[in-house]
Motif scaffolding. Sequence first.
Motif, mmCIF file in Angstrom:
data_model
loop_
_atom_site.group_PDB
_atom_site.id
_atom_site.type_symbol
_atom_site.label_atom_id
_atom_site.label_comp_id
_atom_site.label_asym_id
_atom_site.label_seq_id
_atom_site.Cartn_x
_atom_site.Cartn_y
_atom_site.Cartn_z
ATOM 1 N N ILE A 68 37.955 11.973 -18.092
ATOM 2 C CA ILE A 68 37.482 13.350 -18.120
ATOM 3 C C ILE A 68 37.832 14.003 -19.453
ATOM 4 C CG2 ILE A 68 37.774 13.600 -15.623
ATOM 5 C CD1 ILE A 68 40.193 15.487 -16.349
ATOM 6 N N ARG A 69 37.160 15.125 -19.710
ATOM 7 C CA ARG A 69 37.461 15.963 -20.862
ATOM 8 C C ARG A 69 37.820 17.357 -20.346
ATOM 9 N NH1 ARG A 69 35.020 13.880 -25.402
ATOM 10 N NH2 ARG A 69 36.706 15.005 -26.479
ATOM 11 N N PHE A 70 38.621 18.060 -21.107
ATOM 12 C CA PHE A 70 38.967 19.421 -20.734
ATOM 13 C C PHE A 70 39.071 20.258 -22.007
ATOM 14 C CE2 PHE A 70 42.907 17.133 -21.431
ATOM 15 C CZ PHE A 70 43.674 18.010 -22.193
ATOM 16 N N VAL A 80 50.001 15.538 -34.507
ATOM 17 C CA VAL A 80 50.794 14.886 -33.462
ATOM 18 C C VAL A 80 50.336 15.369 -32.083
ATOM 19 C CG1 VAL A 80 53.061 14.374 -32.513
ATOM 20 C CG2 VAL A 80 52.798 14.641 -34.992
ATOM 21 N N VAL A 81 50.412 16.679 -31.849
ATOM 22 C CA VAL A 81 49.943 17.217 -30.571
ATOM 23 C C VAL A 81 48.444 16.964 -30.427
ATOM 24 C CG1 VAL A 81 49.647 19.308 -29.175
ATOM 25 C CG2 VAL A 81 51.719 18.992 -30.525
ATOM 26 N N LYS A 82 47.704 17.107 -31.534
ATOM 27 C CA LYS A 82 46.264 16.877 -31.521
ATOM 28 C C LYS A 82 45.938 15.471 -31.036
ATOM 29 C CE LYS A 82 42.273 16.449 -34.595
ATOM 30 N NZ LYS A 82 41.770 16.547 -35.992
ATOM 31 N N GLN A 83 46.646 14.485 -31.567
ATOM 32 C CA GLN A 83 46.383 13.103 -31.180
ATOM 33 C C GLN A 83 46.634 12.889 -29.680
ATOM 34 O OE1 GLN A 83 47.848 13.949 -33.996
ATOM 35 N NE2 GLN A 83 46.513 13.031 -35.549
ATOM 36 N N LEU A 87 43.790 12.128 -26.875
ATOM 37 C CA LEU A 87 43.958 10.879 -26.141
ATOM 38 C C LEU A 87 43.732 11.082 -24.648
ATOM 39 C CD1 LEU A 87 44.832 7.871 -26.194
ATOM 40 C CD2 LEU A 87 47.180 8.661 -25.845
ATOM 41 N N ILE A 88 44.176 12.226 -24.119
ATOM 42 C CA ILE A 88 44.034 12.479 -22.685
ATOM 43 C C ILE A 88 42.784 13.291 -22.352
ATOM 44 C CG2 ILE A 88 46.506 12.302 -22.257
ATOM 45 C CD1 ILE A 88 46.679 15.326 -22.219
ATOM 46 N N GLY A 89 41.905 13.501 -23.367
ATOM 47 C CA GLY A 89 40.610 14.114 -23.080
ATOM 48 C C GLY A 89 40.411 15.536 -23.554
ATOM 49 N N GLY A 90 41.343 16.055 -24.340
ATOM 50 C CA GLY A 90 41.229 17.440 -24.786
ATOM 51 C C GLY A 90 40.103 17.655 -25.788
ATOM 52 N N ILE A 91 39.408 18.788 -25.660
ATOM 53 C CA ILE A 91 38.363 19.184 -26.597
ATOM 54 C C ILE A 91 38.776 20.514 -27.231
ATOM 55 C CG2 ILE A 91 35.947 19.865 -26.896
ATOM 56 C CD1 ILE A 91 35.246 18.245 -24.450
ATOM 57 N N PRO A 92 38.983 20.554 -28.540
ATOM 58 C CA PRO A 92 39.342 21.819 -29.173
ATOM 59 C C PRO A 92 38.138 22.755 -29.255
ATOM 60 C CG PRO A 92 39.061 20.114 -30.835
ATOM 61 C CD PRO A 92 38.931 19.434 -29.495
ATOM 62 N N ALA A 98 30.413 30.181 -34.429
ATOM 63 C CA ALA A 98 29.077 30.774 -34.412
ATOM 64 C C ALA A 98 28.290 30.316 -33.197
ATOM 65 C CB ALA A 98 28.335 30.398 -35.699
ATOM 66 N N HIS A 99 28.593 29.126 -32.717
ATOM 67 C CA HIS A 99 27.890 28.589 -31.547
ATOM 68 C C HIS A 99 28.551 29.019 -30.243
ATOM 69 C CE1 HIS A 99 25.398 26.028 -34.094
ATOM 70 N NE2 HIS A 99 26.500 25.634 -34.718
ATOM 71 N N GLY A 100 29.771 29.569 -30.309
ATOM 72 C CA GLY A 100 30.484 29.939 -29.101
ATOM 73 C C GLY A 100 31.040 28.708 -28.414
ATOM 74 N N VAL A 101 31.877 28.925 -27.413
ATOM 75 C CA VAL A 101 32.498 27.822 -26.683
ATOM 76 C C VAL A 101 31.438 26.958 -26.009
ATOM 77 C CG1 VAL A 101 33.995 27.210 -24.756
ATOM 78 C CG2 VAL A 101 34.656 29.060 -26.295
ATOM 79 N N VAL A 102 30.464 27.600 -25.371
ATOM 80 C CA VAL A 102 29.410 26.849 -24.678
ATOM 81 C C VAL A 102 28.684 25.931 -25.651
ATOM 82 C CG1 VAL A 102 27.210 27.016 -23.452
ATOM 83 C CG2 VAL A 102 29.092 28.558 -22.860
ATOM 84 N N GLY A 103 28.299 26.465 -26.793
ATOM 85 C CA GLY A 103 27.576 25.666 -27.779
ATOM 86 C C GLY A 103 28.394 24.506 -28.302
ATOM 87 N N GLU A 104 29.691 24.742 -28.525
ATOM 88 C CA GLU A 104 30.561 23.684 -29.015
ATOM 89 C C GLU A 104 30.652 22.538 -28.016
ATOM 90 O OE1 GLU A 104 32.401 23.417 -31.999
ATOM 91 O OE2 GLU A 104 31.027 25.015 -32.593
ATOM 92 N N VAL A 105 30.789 22.879 -26.731
ATOM 93 C CA VAL A 105 30.943 21.840 -25.706
ATOM 94 C C VAL A 105 29.619 21.127 -25.454
ATOM 95 C CG1 VAL A 105 31.653 21.342 -23.349
ATOM 96 C CG2 VAL A 105 32.812 23.136 -24.639
ATOM 97 N N VAL A 106 28.521 21.852 -25.509
ATOM 98 C CA VAL A 106 27.206 21.227 -25.330
ATOM 99 C C VAL A 106 26.978 20.184 -26.420
ATOM 100 C CG1 VAL A 106 24.702 21.617 -25.431
ATOM 101 C CG2 VAL A 106 26.153 23.143 -24.087
ATOM 102 N N LYS A 107 27.425 20.472 -27.642
ATOM 103 C CA LYS A 107 27.298 19.488 -28.721
ATOM 104 C C LYS A 107 28.068 18.219 -28.384
ATOM 105 C CE LYS A 107 28.571 21.874 -32.353
ATOM 106 N NZ LYS A 107 28.845 22.174 -33.791
ATOM 107 N N GLN A 108 29.220 18.379 -27.741
ATOM 108 C CA GLN A 108 30.004 17.216 -27.314
ATOM 109 C C GLN A 108 29.221 16.397 -26.291
ATOM 110 O OE1 GLN A 108 33.141 16.039 -28.031
ATOM 111 N NE2 GLN A 108 33.740 17.580 -29.535
ATOM 112 N N PHE A 109 28.610 17.070 -25.331
ATOM 113 C CA PHE A 109 27.799 16.384 -24.323
ATOM 114 C C PHE A 109 26.634 15.646 -24.977
ATOM 115 C CE2 PHE A 109 29.717 18.755 -20.751
ATOM 116 C CZ PHE A 109 29.673 17.778 -19.760
ATOM 117 N N ASP A 110 25.961 16.321 -25.916
ATOM 118 C CA ASP A 110 24.788 15.727 -26.558
ATOM 119 C C ASP A 110 25.139 14.486 -27.373
ATOM 120 O OD1 ASP A 110 23.201 17.673 -25.446
ATOM 121 O OD2 ASP A 110 23.127 18.931 -27.260
#
Length: 200
Positions: A68-70, A80-83, A87-92, A98-110
């Motif tokens: 999963i991603r979160f 260090v924390v980023k890695q 590793l456990i699915g985090g998405i910054p 400019a795209h907002g949170v929704v736009g950023e995550v949709v790009k990840q899905f795409d």
Amino acid sequence: MIDDPNSPPQGGNRLTAWIGNSLLKITGWKFEGELPNHPKLVIAVAPHTSNWDFFLGVAVLFALRIKIRFLGKHSIFVPVVKQLLELIGGIPVDRKSAHGVVGEVVKQFDSQEKMILAVAPEGTRSPKFPWKTGFLAIAHQAKAHVALIGFDFARKRVIFGPVFQSEGDFEKDMKVVYQFYATVPAKYPEKVVFPNNIKQ
């Protein structure tokens, strides 16, 4: 084993699956229903009223052997924390993007053939109404299925609830969300707020 292109993304291994199943068995939790077989999912997990929800969620994740991603604030993704978070699915996510949170995550899905995003629609362990609808916007734009999963603390059941694709009418979608979760007893029911027209 050949990977099914229509199945959710797999994660973990036999050891983590054993750990997850063992923890659920020891604590008396059982599954009710099955995870839907879709390559792209936005999973809403509720009610969220206790820190125990996180540990239960980890056990479920291990037992199901899914990846999963979160979402996390981009500011905490430091060296260090980023890695570890990635590793456990985090998405910054940057709320000022400019795209907002929704736009950023949709790009990840795409950019992925398979992806599961797990969210807590309440957004907090404190009483809050209305719940956030960002997860619906993400699912709609990413053409991902929405899956509702409830943690029933009264019966110790992880309940796989309704699965649907949002057509963009989030008010209509939220009625489905509220109606399902109103039937799922939280660890602290007094912290969950529903519309007045939803029977609990």
